[in-house]
Scaffold this motif. Sequence first.
Motif, PDB file in Angstrom:
ATOM      1  N   ASP A  23      59.929  53.302   4.016  1.00  0.00           N
ATOM      2  CA  ASP A  23      59.547  54.523   3.292  1.00  0.00           C
ATOM      3  C   ASP A  23      59.597  55.728   4.230  1.00  0.00           C
ATOM      4  O   ASP A  23      58.779  55.872   5.143  1.00  0.00           O
ATOM      5  CB  ASP A  23      58.138  54.343   2.721  1.00  0.00           C
ATOM      6  CG  ASP A  23      57.757  55.443   1.744  1.00  0.00           C
ATOM      7  OD1 ASP A  23      58.242  56.573   1.901  1.00  0.00           O
ATOM      8  OD2 ASP A  23      56.945  55.164   0.837  1.00  0.00           O
ATOM      9  N   ALA A  24      60.552  56.611   3.995  1.00  0.00           N
ATOM     10  CA  ALA A  24      60.716  57.778   4.868  1.00  0.00           C
ATOM     11  C   ALA A  24      59.553  58.753   4.737  1.00  0.00           C
ATOM     12  O   ALA A  24      59.182  59.415   5.709  1.00  0.00           O
ATOM     13  CB  ALA A  24      62.026  58.484   4.530  1.00  0.00           C
ATOM     14  N   VAL A  25      58.941  58.837   3.556  1.00  0.00           N
ATOM     15  CA  VAL A  25      57.815  59.754   3.372  1.00  0.00           C
ATOM     16  C   VAL A  25      56.593  59.298   4.174  1.00  0.00           C
ATOM     17  O   VAL A  25      55.885  60.112   4.770  1.00  0.00           O
ATOM     18  CB  VAL A  25      57.469  59.911   1.882  1.00  0.00           C
ATOM     19  CG1 VAL A  25      56.104  60.572   1.703  1.00  0.00           C
ATOM     20  CG2 VAL A  25      58.529  60.755   1.182  1.00  0.00           C
ATOM     21  N   LEU A  26      56.346  57.992   4.196  1.00  0.00           N
ATOM     22  CA  LEU A  26      55.228  57.492   5.000  1.00  0.00           C
ATOM     23  C   LEU A  26      55.466  57.779   6.483  1.00  0.00           C
ATOM     24  O   LEU A  26      54.530  58.100   7.223  1.00  0.00           O
ATOM     25  CB  LEU A  26      55.030  55.997   4.770  1.00  0.00           C
ATOM     26  CG  LEU A  26      54.369  55.588   3.452  1.00  0.00           C
ATOM     27  CD1 LEU A  26      54.194  54.066   3.408  1.00  0.00           C
ATOM     28  CD2 LEU A  26      53.014  56.270   3.289  1.00  0.00           C
ATOM     29  N   ALA A  27      56.704  57.668   6.909  1.00  0.00           N
ATOM     30  CA  ALA A  27      57.025  58.005   8.296  1.00  0.00           C
ATOM     31  C   ALA A  27      56.757  59.481   8.565  1.00  0.00           C
ATOM     32  O   ALA A  27      56.183  59.846   9.599  1.00  0.00           O
ATOM     33  CB  ALA A  27      58.488  57.671   8.585  1.00  0.00           C
ATOM     34  N   ALA A  28      57.165  60.334   7.621  1.00  0.00           N
ATOM     35  CA  ALA A  28      56.925  61.768   7.773  1.00  0.00           C
ATOM     36  C   ALA A  28      55.430  62.077   7.827  1.00  0.00           C
ATOM     37  O   ALA A  28      54.970  62.883   8.646  1.00  0.00           O
ATOM     38  CB  ALA A  28      57.586  62.528   6.624  1.00  0.00           C
TER      39      ALA A  28
ATOM     40  N   GLY B 237      62.367  61.071  -6.620  1.00  0.00           N
ATOM     41  CA  GLY B 237      61.847  60.497  -7.859  1.00  0.00           C
ATOM     42  C   GLY B 237      60.494  59.863  -7.634  1.00  0.00           C
ATOM     43  O   GLY B 237      60.259  59.223  -6.599  1.00  0.00           O
ATOM     44  N   SER B 238      59.583  59.993  -8.592  1.00  0.00           N
ATOM     45  CA  SER B 238      58.242  59.422  -8.437  1.00  0.00           C
ATOM     46  C   SER B 238      58.271  57.902  -8.440  1.00  0.00           C
ATOM     47  O   SER B 238      57.344  57.258  -7.933  1.00  0.00           O
ATOM     48  CB  SER B 238      57.323  59.929  -9.554  1.00  0.00           C
ATOM     49  OG  SER B 238      57.802  59.511 -10.823  1.00  0.00           O
ATOM     50  N   ASN B 239      59.324  57.327  -8.987  1.00  0.00           N
ATOM     51  CA  ASN B 239      59.413  55.861  -9.056  1.00  0.00           C
ATOM     52  C   ASN B 239      60.462  55.300  -8.091  1.00  0.00           C
ATOM     53  O   ASN B 239      60.993  54.206  -8.288  1.00  0.00           O
ATOM     54  CB  ASN B 239      59.720  55.410 -10.488  1.00  0.00           C
ATOM     55  CG  ASN B 239      61.020  56.002 -11.007  1.00  0.00           C
ATOM     56  OD1 ASN B 239      61.589  56.894 -10.387  1.00  0.00           O
ATOM     57  ND2 ASN B 239      61.466  55.508 -12.161  1.00  0.00           N
ATOM     58  N   VAL B 240      60.756  56.085  -7.038  1.00  0.00           N
ATOM     59  CA  VAL B 240      61.724  55.648  -6.024  1.00  0.00           C
ATOM     60  C   VAL B 240      61.089  55.791  -4.645  1.00  0.00           C
ATOM     61  O   VAL B 240      60.550  56.849  -4.302  1.00  0.00           O
ATOM     62  CB  VAL B 240      63.019  56.483  -6.076  1.00  0.00           C
ATOM     63  CG1 VAL B 240      64.018  55.960  -5.047  1.00  0.00           C
ATOM     64  CG2 VAL B 240      63.618  56.481  -7.466  1.00  0.00           C
ATOM     65  N   VAL B 241      61.140  54.712  -3.859  1.00  0.00           N
ATOM     66  CA  VAL B 241      60.729  54.813  -2.459  1.00  0.00           C
ATOM     67  C   VAL B 241      61.710  55.754  -1.765  1.00  0.00           C
ATOM     68  O   VAL B 241      62.922  55.573  -1.858  1.00  0.00           O
ATOM     69  CB  VAL B 241      60.744  53.426  -1.779  1.00  0.00           C
ATOM     70  CG1 VAL B 241      60.405  53.556  -0.299  1.00  0.00           C
ATOM     71  CG2 VAL B 241      59.774  52.477  -2.474  1.00  0.00           C
ATOM     72  N   ALA B 242      61.182  56.763  -1.091  1.00  0.00           N
ATOM     73  CA  ALA B 242      62.042  57.802  -0.526  1.00  0.00           C
ATOM     74  C   ALA B 242      62.964  57.260   0.560  1.00  0.00           C
ATOM     75  O   ALA B 242      62.521  56.575   1.484  1.00  0.00           O
ATOM     76  CB  ALA B 242      61.196  58.932   0.034  1.00  0.00           C
ATOM     77  N   GLU B 243      64.231  57.585   0.449  1.00  0.00           N
ATOM     78  CA  GLU B 243      65.231  57.188   1.434  1.00  0.00           C
ATOM     79  C   GLU B 243      65.238  58.135   2.630  1.00  0.00           C
ATOM     80  O   GLU B 243      65.559  57.742   3.753  1.00  0.00           O
ATOM     81  CB  GLU B 243      66.606  57.179   0.779  1.00  0.00           C
ATOM     82  CG  GLU B 243      67.736  56.777   1.709  1.00  0.00           C
ATOM     83  CD  GLU B 243      69.070  56.740   0.976  1.00  0.00           C
ATOM     84  OE1 GLU B 243      69.949  55.985   1.409  1.00  0.00           O
ATOM     85  OE2 GLU B 243      69.211  57.455  -0.040  1.00  0.00           O
ATOM     86  N   GLU B 244      64.880  59.370   2.379  1.00  0.00           N
ATOM     87  CA  GLU B 244      64.947  60.384   3.433  1.00  0.00           C
ATOM     88  C   GLU B 244      63.801  61.367   3.275  1.00  0.00           C
ATOM     89  O   GLU B 244      63.411  61.708   2.153  1.00  0.00           O
ATOM     90  CB  GLU B 244      66.290  61.116   3.347  1.00  0.00           C
ATOM     91  CG  GLU B 244      66.564  62.097   4.464  1.00  0.00           C
ATOM     92  CD  GLU B 244      67.954  62.700   4.351  1.00  0.00           C
ATOM     93  OE1 GLU B 244      68.030  63.930   4.116  1.00  0.00           O
ATOM     94  OE2 GLU B 244      68.948  61.963   4.483  1.00  0.00           O
ATOM     95  N   ALA B 245      63.250  61.810   4.383  1.00  0.00           N
ATOM     96  CA  ALA B 245      62.200  62.829   4.355  1.00  0.00           C
ATOM     97  C   ALA B 245      62.428  63.806   5.502  1.00  0.00           C
ATOM     98  O   ALA B 245      62.625  63.392   6.647  1.00  0.00           O
ATOM     99  CB  ALA B 245      60.810  62.201   4.466  1.00  0.00           C
ATOM    100  N   GLU B 246      62.410  65.089   5.183  1.00  0.00           N
ATOM    101  CA  GLU B 246      62.569  66.151   6.174  1.00  0.00           C
ATOM    102  C   GLU B 246      61.246  66.843   6.407  1.00  0.00           C
ATOM    103  O   GLU B 246      60.532  67.164   5.453  1.00  0.00           O
ATOM    104  CB  GLU B 246      63.592  67.187   5.707  1.00  0.00           C
ATOM    105  CG  GLU B 246      65.011  66.709   5.689  1.00  0.00           C
ATOM    106  CD  GLU B 246      65.970  67.803   5.278  1.00  0.00           C
ATOM    107  OE1 GLU B 246      67.188  67.595   5.420  1.00  0.00           O
ATOM    108  OE2 GLU B 246      65.504  68.866   4.816  1.00  0.00           O
ATOM    109  N   VAL B 247      60.931  67.082   7.647  1.00  0.00           N
ATOM    110  CA  VAL B 247      59.734  67.825   8.024  1.00  0.00           C
ATOM    111  C   VAL B 247      60.195  69.025   8.853  1.00  0.00           C
ATOM    112  O   VAL B 247      60.828  68.858   9.902  1.00  0.00           O
ATOM    113  CB  VAL B 247      58.770  66.957   8.857  1.00  0.00           C
ATOM    114  CG1 VAL B 247      57.529  67.759   9.237  1.00  0.00           C
ATOM    115  CG2 VAL B 247      58.392  65.691   8.095  1.00  0.00           C
ATOM    116  N   VAL B 248      59.903  70.223   8.375  1.00  0.00           N
ATOM    117  CA  VAL B 248      60.254  71.432   9.119  1.00  0.00           C
ATOM    118  C   VAL B 248      59.057  71.835   9.971  1.00  0.00           C
ATOM    119  O   VAL B 248      57.954  72.020   9.460  1.00  0.00           O
ATOM    120  CB  VAL B 248      60.660  72.576   8.172  1.00  0.00           C
ATOM    121  CG1 VAL B 248      61.027  73.824   8.978  1.00  0.00           C
ATOM    122  CG2 VAL B 248      61.847  72.140   7.307  1.00  0.00           C
TER     123      VAL B 248
END
Length: 426
Positions: A243-248, A279-290
């Motif tokens: 999960d890219a969002v959890l990493a972010a 998507g709310s029902n998709v584990v995020a593939e990518e997450a960007e943090v500025v």
Amino acid sequence: MSGLLSVDADRLLADLTTLGGFGRNGAGGVDRASFSAADLAARAWLTASCVKAGLRVEVDGIGNLVVSSPSLEEGIADRAPVWTGSHIDAVPNGGMYDGPLGSLAAIECLRRLHEEHVALERPVRAIVYVDEEGNYAHLLGSSALTRGFVADELQELRGRDGDRFADTFAAAGGDLQAAAAVRLTPGSVHASVELHIEQGPVLEREGVDVGVVSGIVSIGGGTVRFMGRADHAGTTPMDARKDAVLAAADFITRLPALVPRAGAASVVTTGIVRARPGGSNVVAEEAEVVVDFRHPATEKARQLEELISAAALDVARERELQVNLDWEPLVPAAPMHQTVRNAIRESAAALGCSTRDIPSGAGHDSQNLATIAPTGMIFVPSVDGRSHSPSELTRDRDVVHGADVLLGTLLRLAAAQPAAATQDSH
């Protein structure tokens, strides 16, 4: 005070109100990113106002506006000019003083010099820099002037909303090759001075009229992109996800602990996070943090960048994801030039305004100009220290004081004799 040349206070205040209407939103703030419809309309109004006043407006390759008085430059046009100005772009839901005060006061000062046919020993020009607020890149317009961009760099720039700079710029009539050709050389500007609101509480709290800026912080930033794997939100067990969002999120929560390691004056901020595919029902593939980070010393800012990079790599390794680090070039800290600071103090003293030295924790175009010319900044109080919000406010008297101090400073830097005859330090 009666013998000194002064700005037209009513005209300056009216211009601030008019400019504040471009991009005004329902919350009372201003949305005016560079090259947006609101910005283009504001630039058109500003250009028309200058032309009506008998001033000339030129647009350089990146979109900076350069305002001059042809009549005042007769016989001295080949001499290095004194520059003054700021920006008119705004952060999302921003205020009406940050940038516009310095831009409009610069034009007002030039207009008064033009109206009074003041004899100068070198030109005075008012500059409106594009994208100071960093929608596409930190201090974009002044960075183009002082360090330059190649076309490939400009092609890669994206805005807060994900738009490509190249597309937005072209739609506004810009040309990337012309933008890449913009560059000033050391010595081409005699001196530069910028009027700005403090954006902090010190001057108001201490009852001081004018801040003489001693130096500007180093600024860094960029995008940290975590790349995991898209999966179904309902059928993928928690321990099987990348999960890219959890990493972010993990990365963001580690940032505050890095600040003491780079020094107490360090700050780091995350104001933009993007998830894909979104998507709310998709584990995020990518997450960007500025990320935005700052320190009064350039070497400490560079150390902070290294610490942030290490934290991102640690998160990616621990969570078995990939990470990409895309840092913008570090904007170095900039001490303000003593000659310009002295001119500001003398101008303020002639007007009976109190002063104090003050550092700037915010970035400004002046820190880029300081790499090629003696540069200084004038601060005026911000009510409750508020800025970058609809609550941003500088009182009318402080607006006018700041503009009059700027005018006196320009007269000194352009080596013209002030109206009071005995105030010049040259």
